[in-house]
Design a protein around this motif. Sequence first.
Motif, PDB file in Angstrom:
ATOM      1  N   ARG A 150     -55.961 -15.233 -14.940  1.00 21.95           N
ATOM      2  CA  ARG A 150     -56.018 -14.780 -16.209  1.00 21.95           C
ATOM      3  C   ARG A 150     -56.292 -15.738 -17.322  1.00 21.95           C
ATOM      4  NH1 ARG A 150     -50.850 -10.561 -16.373  1.00 21.95           N
ATOM      5  NH2 ARG A 150     -50.012 -12.450 -15.356  1.00 21.95           N
ATOM      6  N   ILE A 151     -56.876 -15.407 -18.329  1.00 26.18           N
ATOM      7  CA  ILE A 151     -57.199 -16.424 -19.348  1.00 26.18           C
ATOM      8  C   ILE A 151     -56.086 -16.411 -20.290  1.00 26.18           C
ATOM      9  CG2 ILE A 151     -58.787 -16.713 -21.299  1.00 26.18           C
ATOM     10  CD1 ILE A 151     -61.164 -15.626 -19.482  1.00 26.18           C
ATOM     11  N   VAL A 244     -57.895  -8.059   0.175  1.00 29.20           N
ATOM     12  CA  VAL A 244     -57.176  -8.410  -1.336  1.00 29.20           C
ATOM     13  C   VAL A 244     -56.644  -9.886  -1.326  1.00 29.20           C
ATOM     14  CG1 VAL A 244     -55.308  -7.740  -2.759  1.00 29.20           C
ATOM     15  CG2 VAL A 244     -56.941  -5.843  -1.680  1.00 29.20           C
ATOM     16  N   GLN A 245     -56.858 -10.528  -2.049  1.00 27.97           N
ATOM     17  CA  GLN A 245     -56.340 -11.895  -2.232  1.00 27.97           C
ATOM     18  C   GLN A 245     -55.552 -11.855  -3.607  1.00 27.97           C
ATOM     19  OE1 GLN A 245     -58.742 -15.193  -1.239  1.00 27.97           O
ATOM     20  NE2 GLN A 245     -58.927 -14.244   1.018  1.00 27.97           N
ATOM     21  N   ARG A 246     -54.363 -12.555  -3.639  1.00 28.52           N
ATOM     22  CA  ARG A 246     -53.540 -12.360  -4.991  1.00 28.52           C
ATOM     23  C   ARG A 246     -53.251 -13.380  -5.751  1.00 28.52           C
ATOM     24  NH1 ARG A 246     -50.916  -7.220  -4.956  1.00 28.52           N
ATOM     25  NH2 ARG A 246     -51.545  -6.038  -3.249  1.00 28.52           N
ATOM     26  N   ASN A 247     -53.933 -14.761  -5.305  1.00 27.55           N
ATOM     27  CA  ASN A 247     -53.553 -16.146  -6.092  1.00 27.55           C
ATOM     28  C   ASN A 247     -54.103 -15.929  -7.410  1.00 27.55           C
ATOM     29  OD1 ASN A 247     -53.993 -18.521  -7.435  1.00 27.55           O
ATOM     30  ND2 ASN A 247     -52.896 -19.325  -5.644  1.00 27.55           N
ATOM     31  N   GLY A 248     -53.123 -16.124  -8.551  1.00 23.02           N
ATOM     32  CA  GLY A 248     -53.465 -15.764  -9.688  1.00 23.02           C
ATOM     33  C   GLY A 248     -53.470 -14.366 -10.305  1.00 23.02           C
ATOM     34  N   HIS A 249     -54.179 -13.618  -9.910  1.00 32.59           N
ATOM     35  CA  HIS A 249     -54.402 -12.008 -10.105  1.00 32.59           C
ATOM     36  C   HIS A 249     -54.869 -11.345  -9.109  1.00 32.59           C
ATOM     37  CE1 HIS A 249     -53.575  -9.170 -13.325  1.00 32.59           C
ATOM     38  NE2 HIS A 249     -54.643  -8.583 -13.227  1.00 32.59           N
ATOM     39  N   PRO A 250     -54.290 -10.082  -8.552  1.00 31.86           N
ATOM     40  CA  PRO A 250     -54.953  -9.442  -7.344  1.00 31.86           C
ATOM     41  C   PRO A 250     -56.296  -9.343  -7.709  1.00 31.86           C
ATOM     42  CG  PRO A 250     -52.853  -8.390  -8.168  1.00 31.86           C
ATOM     43  CD  PRO A 250     -53.226  -9.415  -9.145  1.00 31.86           C
TER      44      PRO A 250
END
Length: 440
Positions: A150-151, A244-250
């Motif tokens: 996310r920014i 699905v990968q979830r580092n940071g944000h899904p």
Amino acid sequence: MSFRVVIGLRRLQIVTFSLLLAAAYANSTTLYQVTLLADEGKISVDACLSADATKLVVGNKRASRYVATSVESNLVQTRSSLHIVNKTNPCFNYTVDLHKARKDRFAYQVGKSWLVNNHSWLWLPDTNQPVHANFRDENGNPVKLSAPWRIKNGGYHLNETPIHWTSRIAFGDIEIVPTNVGESVLNVALLNIQQAQKRRELVNWVGSAGRAVASVYGRYPLTDVQVLVVPIGKRKEAVPWAEVQRNGHPAVHFFIDPNRPIEQFHADWTATHELSHLLHPRIEYQDRWLSEGLASYYQYIVQARAGMLTNQQAWKKFTAGLERGRKKADRPLRSAKQTRHAYWGGAAIYFLADIELRKSSTGQSLNEVLDKFAALHLPSNKLWSAEQYMQTLDEISQTKIFTTLLAKEATGSTFPIRRADEPAFSPSQNTITADILGGN
Ligand SMILES: [Zn+2]
């Protein structure tokens, strides 16, 4: 302009840029300036740490094979860390060779684009301080990038989730198409898909699957999502692999055979399955029946709600899935070893939960319970146990339905529904099933 001058200019731009942003940031935030060199296949990072950080760590130790440091870089490499040499001036830089990472399948070159596992290059300070990043090309210009983070304050926030959670970035010859699903946006990144018509069709495919999943409670669970569409050549099916990968944000990653007609993509269940995974938080792997079960439960139901399947077609596919799961069920669901047992046993649990909720005095549906869960807990940066998740769904629904299913059906039963496909459950005979498929 010679290569040396370009590099010198780039360094100057980075230093100026870093100074400007450093002034704008709180002291506790570290700013990474990341340079993506698509043609060379390299990523370089420049940053200055705060005084209490003395080393950098990475999500996967194999990354130590791809990183290069030098005397000037102010880093010395041990087996699994990069240590700051001059701690009174903790500025550093390092470069990662993506061609080396490619040999370990940590990076893929897709035409002129790169798909890179962030564990291959992203070394982070071993502290809790936030790290933000800006990405530039070799000339210091903004770069086209698909990223999961996310920014915040104009930079990507790189370390909101645990360091060992995985994610990917894509850059180079990519097209990113923001695709609206109600108020949410799926940022669909297409890697090296040459035909404009095919790109439009694939974006439409992802968008329609996202809108189908939004039928669960009238909106997509997250406001913005990275979606990667990666061509992997000729295969036996349109979408042979997705995750699905979830580092940071899904984020959702689709690996596709781009030569197949678009009808085969729409007929495939993978997109609604993967996009349904964002209805739940990350759940411990040993209880993956709970996460895979939710995606399997909804994958056909949302297609029926969106008019992509008739109720009878969706019911037939759903019960065929339960039958496949039942055939592999040789032990209690929580100990399931077989994929089909875990996926469809989990789907059966959610089907039972949905029916019991609808029969209960509160008259809720699973849709409504998940809607409230999303409002309270998504996106979630923590790992959930099955007990925590089911307990929370109980609290939201003000029932004991979920913990009872966990204790009795998932722990004690080989397969949660013995005869789910008996005529009594068919939507033509059962108003609850008809309601579920109809989106009520
Ligand atoms: Zn899945």
